[in-house]
Each structure stands twice: as structure tokens, then as C-alpha cells.
Scaffold this motif. Structure first.
Motif, PDB file in Angstrom:
ATOM      1  N   ASP A 164     -18.357  28.599  29.930  1.00 20.00           N
ATOM      2  CA  ASP A 164     -17.113  27.944  30.331  1.00 20.00           C
ATOM      3  C   ASP A 164     -17.325  26.440  30.530  1.00 20.00           C
ATOM      4  O   ASP A 164     -16.487  25.626  30.137  1.00 20.00           O
ATOM      5  CB  ASP A 164     -16.581  28.560  31.628  1.00 20.00           C
ATOM      6  CG  ASP A 164     -16.075  29.985  31.440  1.00 20.00           C
ATOM      7  OD1 ASP A 164     -15.781  30.368  30.292  1.00 20.00           O
ATOM      8  OD2 ASP A 164     -15.990  30.715  32.447  1.00 20.00           O
ATOM      9  N   HIS A 211     -16.586  37.970  26.593  1.00 21.95           N
ATOM     10  CA  HIS A 211     -16.034  36.876  27.392  1.00 21.95           C
ATOM     11  C   HIS A 211     -15.506  35.769  26.490  1.00 21.95           C
ATOM     12  O   HIS A 211     -14.409  35.237  26.717  1.00 21.95           O
ATOM     13  CB  HIS A 211     -17.112  36.317  28.327  1.00 21.95           C
ATOM     14  CG  HIS A 211     -16.660  35.173  29.173  1.00 21.95           C
ATOM     15  ND1 HIS A 211     -15.777  35.328  30.223  1.00 21.95           N
ATOM     16  CD2 HIS A 211     -16.949  33.836  29.120  1.00 21.95           C
ATOM     17  CE1 HIS A 211     -15.549  34.150  30.786  1.00 21.95           C
ATOM     18  NE2 HIS A 211     -16.238  33.234  30.136  1.00 21.95           N
ATOM     19  N   LYS A 221     -21.805  33.327  31.573  1.00 25.17           N
ATOM     20  CA  LYS A 221     -20.374  33.072  31.417  1.00 25.17           C
ATOM     21  C   LYS A 221     -19.990  31.714  31.999  1.00 25.17           C
ATOM     22  O   LYS A 221     -19.181  30.983  31.428  1.00 25.17           O
ATOM     23  CB  LYS A 221     -19.566  34.188  32.079  1.00 25.17           C
ATOM     24  CG  LYS A 221     -19.635  35.515  31.354  1.00 25.17           C
ATOM     25  CD  LYS A 221     -18.718  36.541  31.978  1.00 25.17           C
ATOM     26  CE  LYS A 221     -19.195  36.927  33.367  1.00 25.17           C
ATOM     27  NZ  LYS A 221     -18.319  37.942  33.994  1.00 25.17           N
ATOM     28  N   LEU A 233     -21.236  38.661  26.885  1.00 23.67           N
ATOM     29  CA  LEU A 233     -20.919  37.255  26.665  1.00 23.67           C
ATOM     30  C   LEU A 233     -19.993  37.094  25.462  1.00 23.67           C
ATOM     31  O   LEU A 233     -19.083  36.254  25.462  1.00 23.67           O
ATOM     32  CB  LEU A 233     -22.207  36.451  26.481  1.00 23.67           C
ATOM     33  CG  LEU A 233     -22.060  34.932  26.535  1.00 23.67           C
ATOM     34  CD1 LEU A 233     -21.453  34.487  27.865  1.00 23.67           C
ATOM     35  CD2 LEU A 233     -23.400  34.249  26.318  1.00 23.67           C
TER      36      LEU A 233
END
Length: 226
Positions: free
Chosen positions: A41, A88, A37, A85
């Protein structure tokens, strides 16, 4: 509780139980999830005013000992990490330029309990492409005007009887799609509202007569296909 939180709490319970016997002081599955994650990002890039594209392929290097322990957990762990994922990305509003792939592999240079996550990306530049999905069929939209109808003039041919021969024009300018009804018999609708001309939000229901569909904006490598 969201999908991601449920996944993480489920993994926590598993680690405290059966996984704890397998992993003990070595690399934990939650550490892999958190690292994935964080890299997603870090490498997400703003592509347009309302679209952020994140990498869709990740290389996860772990020690040979941890790789063997991971192997004993089978495909289930890989699937859970991929689902987490993907959740996310959805929650953060990231678009992906391809199917999500996580490659966990041994690397003798990595110490036990450590990992190295490296996003992979295509060298080809990313571009936005628009498609119209109708009844399971996908029609790529060309830049400019795309005629929808049953007749030979149409670039997007729909065979439903409720669709006029020249039903509507979909126009794609590279960032957004607009629709113009061509005085069709049964009308053009965006989210249930009959329109003459309107912008078509992504995933809004678009209806030509009784033919239902939706427009999707897909980030794609410029050398790839939708």
C-alpha cells in the motif's frame, strides 16, 4: 468471505494450533502478511488516471532463529503469503509489473520477533503496454493502428475462416484501445455487441467473427518484454 479473509482466518487457526507450538513468542506468519500488505500500500504509485502500480518483489529480513522456524513450515507458508498478497493487490485494484516474488531470508541484525520488509523495484521506468490475447496467443499492440485479419496486410494475423482478410483496426494510444470494424463479413463484437467503432475496456470480450480474445493493459519496465 473473500479469498484473503479465508487465508487469514486459516492462518489464525493454524497459529492457534500447530504453528503455535513452532512459533510461540517469535515472529508470527500473520505479522509477515500484514507487513507485506502495508508495504504494498505504501509503495503503490498512481501511474495513470485509472491505474495504480504496486511493487511485485519484496525482501523480508527476519532473525536467523525465526528464519529457521519458517523453514520448518516448508513451501506451503511461502505459497500462502504469495496468494494472500496477490489477493490483496486484486482487491485494491493494483497492477503488478511482474510476477509476485517474496524472498524471506535471515539477517543477524534483525531481532527475534521482528522483521524488515523492503520492496524491490526495477530502475527502469514503467510504461503501459497493450496486448491482444486470442485463443492462447498473445499479440503486442504497437502504438497507433494495428490491423487484424487473415490477409498479408494484417499486423495481427488470425487464421480462423470467419475472420476477413482485412477485418478490423485496433488502435493503441498509450492509455486506451479502440477498435474499428473494416466492413468485415462476420462482424466485430465487444462484449457480445456488434460495433463499427468502439473503445475496448480491458478484459472485455473482443470477437472477430468467431475468434474470441481480450485486450490487456500490462505495466512493464521499459527495458523488459511483455
Amino acid at each position: 468471505m473473500g479469498v484473503l479473509e479465508g487465508f487469514e482466518h486459516g492462518l489464525e487457526r493454524a497459529v492457534n494450533g500447530a504453528f503455535a507450538k513452532t512459533f510461540r513468542s517469535s515472529l508470527q506468519p500473520l505479522e509477515i502478511s500484514s507487513a507485506l500488505k502495508a508495504q504494498m500500500d505504501s509503495y503503490a504509485q498512481t501511474f495513470s488516471r485509472d491505474r495504480v502500480v504496486a511493487p511485485h518483489e519484496y525482501s523480508v529480513a527476519v532473525s536467523p532463529q525465526d528464519a529457521e522456524r519458517m523453514r520448518t513450515l516448508g513451501q506451503g507458508l511461502q505459497d500462502q503469503l504469495t496468494d494472500a498478497l496477490r489477493a490483496h493487490a486484486t482487491r485494491q485494484g493494483y497492477a503488478l509489473a511482474g510476477p509476485l516474488i517474496i524472498d524471506i531470508h535471515p539477517d543477524p541484525k534483525v531481532s527475534v520477533g521482528m522483521l524488515e520488509v523492503t520492496p524491490r523495484s526495477s530502475d527502469a521506468p514503467i510504461e503501459l503496454r497493450a496486448v491482444l490475447d486470442v485463443n492462447g496467443h498473445r499479440f503486442p499492440l504497437a502504438r497507433g493502428q494495428n490491423m487484424v485479419g487473415r490477409g498479408h496486410e494484417a499486423t495481427i494475423v488470425l487464421t480462423e475462416g470467419s475472420v476477413s482478410k482485412r477485418h478490423a483496426i485496433l488502435e493503441w494510444d498509450g492509455t486506451r484501445v479502440t477498435v474499428q470494424d473494416l466492413h468485415s463479413t462476420n462482424g466485430t463484437f465487444v462484449d457480445g455487441r456488434r460495433v463499427s467503432t468502439a473503445e475496448v475496456p480491458e478484459r472485455a470480450e473482443l470477437r472477430f467473427g468467431a475468434a474470441r480474445g481480450a485486450v490487456r493493459i500490462v505495466p512493464t519496465p521499459s527495458d523488459g518484454s511483455i
